[in-house]
Design a protein around this motif. Structure first.
Motif, PDB file in Angstrom:
ATOM      1  N   ARG A 136       4.392  -1.011   4.367  1.00 39.88           N
ATOM      2  CA  ARG A 136       4.224  -1.655   3.241  1.00 39.88           C
ATOM      3  C   ARG A 136       4.683  -3.123   4.094  1.00 39.88           C
ATOM      4  O   ARG A 136       4.420  -4.355   2.782  1.00 39.88           O
ATOM      5  CB  ARG A 136       4.374  -1.562   1.709  1.00 39.88           C
ATOM      6  N   TYR A 137       6.116  -2.886   4.709  1.00 41.81           N
ATOM      7  CA  TYR A 137       6.991  -4.064   4.539  1.00 41.81           C
ATOM      8  C   TYR A 137       6.040  -4.642   6.129  1.00 41.81           C
ATOM      9  O   TYR A 137       5.975  -5.981   5.106  1.00 41.81           O
ATOM     10  CB  TYR A 137       7.895  -3.261   5.771  1.00 41.81           C
ATOM     11  N   ALA A 138       5.256  -3.721   6.828  1.00 45.98           N
ATOM     12  CA  ALA A 138       4.303  -4.782   7.987  1.00 45.98           C
ATOM     13  C   ALA A 138       3.274  -5.313   6.757  1.00 45.98           C
ATOM     14  O   ALA A 138       2.728  -5.855   7.814  1.00 45.98           O
ATOM     15  CB  ALA A 138       4.173  -3.197   8.414  1.00 45.98           C
ATOM     16  N   LEU A 139       2.593  -4.766   6.055  1.00 51.33           N
ATOM     17  CA  LEU A 139       1.729  -5.235   5.258  1.00 51.33           C
ATOM     18  C   LEU A 139       2.245  -6.592   4.135  1.00 51.33           C
ATOM     19  O   LEU A 139       1.305  -6.606   3.245  1.00 51.33           O
ATOM     20  CB  LEU A 139       0.842  -4.705   4.566  1.00 51.33           C
ATOM     21  N   ARG A 140       3.137  -7.294   4.429  1.00 49.86           N
ATOM     22  CA  ARG A 140       3.746  -7.390   3.047  1.00 49.86           C
ATOM     23  C   ARG A 140       2.585  -8.560   3.048  1.00 49.86           C
ATOM     24  O   ARG A 140       2.911  -9.217   2.262  1.00 49.86           O
ATOM     25  CB  ARG A 140       4.982  -8.231   3.607  1.00 49.86           C
ATOM     26  N   PHE A 141       2.665  -9.619   4.041  1.00 50.57           N
ATOM     27  CA  PHE A 141       1.684 -10.448   4.011  1.00 50.57           C
ATOM     28  C   PHE A 141       0.037 -10.045   3.465  1.00 50.57           C
ATOM     29  O   PHE A 141      -0.819 -11.143   3.345  1.00 50.57           O
ATOM     30  CB  PHE A 141       1.480 -11.401   5.517  1.00 50.57           C
ATOM     31  N   LEU A 142      -0.074  -9.244   3.421  1.00 47.12           N
ATOM     32  CA  LEU A 142      -1.730  -9.178   2.816  1.00 47.12           C
ATOM     33  C   LEU A 142      -0.981  -8.603   1.389  1.00 47.12           C
ATOM     34  O   LEU A 142      -0.218  -7.664   0.453  1.00 47.12           O
ATOM     35  CB  LEU A 142      -2.587  -7.835   3.979  1.00 47.12           C
ATOM     36  N   PRO A 143      -2.484  -9.141   0.534  1.00 43.82           N
ATOM     37  CA  PRO A 143      -2.251  -7.690  -0.962  1.00 43.82           C
ATOM     38  C   PRO A 143      -2.138  -6.820  -1.226  1.00 43.82           C
ATOM     39  O   PRO A 143      -1.962  -5.967  -0.469  1.00 43.82           O
ATOM     40  CB  PRO A 143      -3.747  -9.068  -1.377  1.00 43.82           C
ATOM     41  N   PRO A 144      -0.574  -6.899  -2.103  1.00 44.42           N
ATOM     42  CA  PRO A 144      -0.615  -5.307  -2.364  1.00 44.42           C
ATOM     43  C   PRO A 144      -2.101  -3.815  -2.611  1.00 44.42           C
ATOM     44  O   PRO A 144      -1.627  -2.269  -1.774  1.00 44.42           O
ATOM     45  CB  PRO A 144       0.026  -4.582  -4.359  1.00 44.42           C
ATOM     46  N   GLU A 145      -2.847  -4.591  -2.794  1.00 49.79           N
ATOM     47  CA  GLU A 145      -4.386  -3.612  -3.515  1.00 49.79           C
ATOM     48  C   GLU A 145      -4.413  -2.627  -2.032  1.00 49.79           C
ATOM     49  O   GLU A 145      -5.232  -1.848  -1.697  1.00 49.79           O
ATOM     50  CB  GLU A 145      -5.419  -3.658  -4.005  1.00 49.79           C
ATOM     51  N   VAL A 146      -3.919  -3.335  -0.901  1.00 55.66           N
ATOM     52  CA  VAL A 146      -4.709  -3.134   0.876  1.00 55.66           C
ATOM     53  C   VAL A 146      -4.622  -1.514   0.452  1.00 55.66           C
ATOM     54  O   VAL A 146      -4.690  -0.582   1.780  1.00 55.66           O
ATOM     55  CB  VAL A 146      -4.052  -3.769   1.931  1.00 55.66           C
ATOM     56  N   LEU A 147      -2.928  -1.064   0.491  1.00 57.07           N
ATOM     57  CA  LEU A 147      -2.769   0.014   0.261  1.00 57.07           C
ATOM     58  C   LEU A 147      -2.163   0.601  -1.060  1.00 57.07           C
ATOM     59  O   LEU A 147      -1.944   0.255  -2.130  1.00 57.07           O
ATOM     60  CB  LEU A 147      -1.145   0.087   1.207  1.00 57.07           C
ATOM     61  N   LYS A 148      -3.012   1.616  -1.600  1.00 56.42           N
ATOM     62  CA  LYS A 148      -2.786   3.062  -3.140  1.00 56.42           C
ATOM     63  C   LYS A 148      -1.704   3.951  -2.788  1.00 56.42           C
ATOM     64  O   LYS A 148      -2.738   5.052  -2.011  1.00 56.42           O
ATOM     65  CB  LYS A 148      -4.527   2.992  -3.130  1.00 56.42           C
ATOM     66  N   GLU A 149      -1.196   3.768  -3.606  1.00 58.51           N
ATOM     67  CA  GLU A 149      -0.353   4.960  -4.173  1.00 58.51           C
ATOM     68  C   GLU A 149      -0.677   5.557  -5.236  1.00 58.51           C
ATOM     69  O   GLU A 149      -0.191   4.862  -6.635  1.00 58.51           O
ATOM     70  CB  GLU A 149       0.929   5.022  -3.519  1.00 58.51           C
ATOM     71  N   GLU A 150      -0.901   6.613  -5.611  1.00 59.78           N
ATOM     72  CA  GLU A 150      -1.654   7.592  -6.335  1.00 59.78           C
ATOM     73  C   GLU A 150      -1.591   9.007  -6.701  1.00 59.78           C
ATOM     74  O   GLU A 150      -0.765   9.526  -5.880  1.00 59.78           O
ATOM     75  CB  GLU A 150      -2.989   7.247  -6.712  1.00 59.78           C
ATOM     76  N   GLY A 151      -0.216   9.063  -7.378  1.00 61.48           N
ATOM     77  CA  GLY A 151       0.608  10.280  -7.638  1.00 61.48           C
ATOM     78  C   GLY A 151       0.686  10.673  -6.166  1.00 61.48           C
ATOM     79  O   GLY A 151       2.009   9.721  -5.556  1.00 61.48           O
ATOM     80  N   ASP A 152       0.724  12.436  -5.149  1.00 64.63           N
ATOM     81  CA  ASP A 152       0.860  12.053  -4.766  1.00 64.63           C
ATOM     82  C   ASP A 152       0.694  12.394  -3.184  1.00 64.63           C
ATOM     83  O   ASP A 152       0.293  12.471  -1.863  1.00 64.63           O
ATOM     84  CB  ASP A 152       1.213  14.275  -4.809  1.00 64.63           C
ATOM     85  N   THR A 153      -0.287  11.015  -3.614  1.00 63.59           N
ATOM     86  CA  THR A 153      -1.311  10.565  -2.461  1.00 63.59           C
ATOM     87  C   THR A 153      -0.792   9.262  -1.938  1.00 63.59           C
ATOM     88  O   THR A 153      -0.570   8.087  -2.806  1.00 63.59           O
ATOM     89  CB  THR A 153      -2.697  10.641  -3.140  1.00 63.59           C
ATOM     90  N   VAL A 154      -1.812   8.779  -0.956  1.00 62.58           N
ATOM     91  CA  VAL A 154      -1.576   7.896  -0.262  1.00 62.58           C
ATOM     92  C   VAL A 154      -2.843   7.128   0.212  1.00 62.58           C
ATOM     93  O   VAL A 154      -3.056   8.733   1.275  1.00 62.58           O
ATOM     94  CB  VAL A 154      -0.003   7.526   1.094  1.00 62.58           C
ATOM     95  N   ALA A 155      -3.418   6.334   0.230  1.00 59.67           N
ATOM     96  CA  ALA A 155      -4.333   5.892   0.633  1.00 59.67           C
ATOM     97  C   ALA A 155      -4.165   4.142   1.317  1.00 59.67           C
ATOM     98  O   ALA A 155      -4.080   3.478   0.249  1.00 59.67           O
ATOM     99  CB  ALA A 155      -5.574   6.188   0.666  1.00 59.67           C
ATOM    100  N   PHE A 156      -5.184   4.095   2.158  1.00 57.56           N
ATOM    101  CA  PHE A 156      -5.751   2.416   2.411  1.00 57.56           C
ATOM    102  C   PHE A 156      -7.065   2.607   1.648  1.00 57.56           C
ATOM    103  O   PHE A 156      -7.797   3.491   1.487  1.00 57.56           O
ATOM    104  CB  PHE A 156      -6.210   2.370   4.053  1.00 57.56           C
ATOM    105  N   ASN A 157      -6.802   1.176   0.870  1.00 58.34           N
ATOM    106  CA  ASN A 157      -8.404   1.042   0.578  1.00 58.34           C
ATOM    107  C   ASN A 157      -9.053   0.774   0.882  1.00 58.34           C
ATOM    108  O   ASN A 157      -9.300  -0.387   1.656  1.00 58.34           O
ATOM    109  CB  ASN A 157      -7.703  -0.098  -0.638  1.00 58.34           C
ATOM    110  N   ARG A 158     -10.365   1.557   0.761  1.00 58.10           N
ATOM    111  CA  ARG A 158     -11.416   1.270   1.848  1.00 58.10           C
ATOM    112  C   ARG A 158     -11.857   0.256   1.361  1.00 58.10           C
ATOM    113  O   ARG A 158     -13.345  -0.054   1.812  1.00 58.10           O
ATOM    114  CB  ARG A 158     -12.562   2.573   1.914  1.00 58.10           C
ATOM    115  N   GLU A 159     -12.198  -0.173  -0.092  1.00 53.18           N
ATOM    116  CA  GLU A 159     -13.099  -1.748   0.103  1.00 53.18           C
ATOM    117  C   GLU A 159     -12.536  -3.095   0.978  1.00 53.18           C
ATOM    118  O   GLU A 159     -13.071  -4.088   0.792  1.00 53.18           O
ATOM    119  CB  GLU A 159     -12.879  -1.127  -1.987  1.00 53.18           C
TER     120      GLU A 159
END
Length: 199
Positions: free
Chosen positions: A69-92
């Motif tokens: 998240r720190y490496a991605l700090r200059f990008l909108p937060p929706e680039v990386l999605k954390e839901e429950g026990d999963t982590v994923a890049f937002n493919r959109e």
């Protein structure tokens, strides 16, 4: 709109929509980026097992996700999605060349095959090792699978270009095929025949 482009075929890179390369020094964080780019919605336990050799390493994985998240700090937060026990890049909003390659080879048209051949700029993570045995073994399996798919694509493209009479492009496709698999005697003979056809 694509906010982040991740290239794993050939030289590895992650570039934002402004053309800035992500600066990620930590090998484990780089491995996490690769894993999330190749795997859809992995769980914290899966990541822990692969990157730390322990399914119960949730604390370490969450620290790794914070580093990402720190490496991605200059990008909108929706680039990386954390839901429950999963982590994923937002493919959109995140484009991964391997995913595009796989989508293109699933479509049988000549246009898709040509685009897939253009996307394949080299072996999967050609010059990348994380120094994490389980992860590097996992990548090696995917690299081999990707090479096989690329060999089939370049073979199909070569045949289609020869049928169409596009000798020069066929020669380029044949050369790329031989770079992937130099043992293909039929392709060597085909390239010699193409050179004769072109004088």
């Amino acid at each position: 709109m694509v906010l982040l482009s991740i290239r794993l075929l050939g030289d590895v890179s992650a570039v934002d929509y402004r053309g800035n390369a992500l600066s990620i020094g930590n090998r484990r964080t780089q491995a996490l980026i690769v894993y999330l780019a190749l795997k859809n919605r992995p769980s914290i336990r899966e990541i822990g097992r692969l990157l730390f050799g322990d399914e119960s390493a949730a604390t370490h994985v969450r620290e790794l996700v914070r580093d990402l998240r720190y490496a991605l700090r200059f990008l909108p937060p929706e680039v990386l999605k954390e839901e429950g026990d999963t982590v994923a890049f937002n493919r959109e909003v995140v484009d991964v060349d391997v995913q595009r390659f796989n989508d293109l080879i699933a479509a049988p048209s000549l246009n898709s095959i040509r685009k897939a051949a253009d996307v394949y700029r080299g072996d999967l993570l050609a010059n990348f090792t994380a120094g994490i045995p389980a992860f590097d073994a996992w990548v090696a399996e995917r690299r081999l699978s990707c090479q096989r798919a690329a060999t089939a694509i370049f073979g199909n493209l070569l045949a289609a270009l020869i049928r169409a009479g596009w000798w020069e492009e066929a020669g380029e496709a044949g050369a790329k095929l031989l770079a992937l698999d130099p043992s293909q005697e039929v392709v060597h003979r085909t390239l010699m025949r193409l050179q004769l056809e072109q004088g």
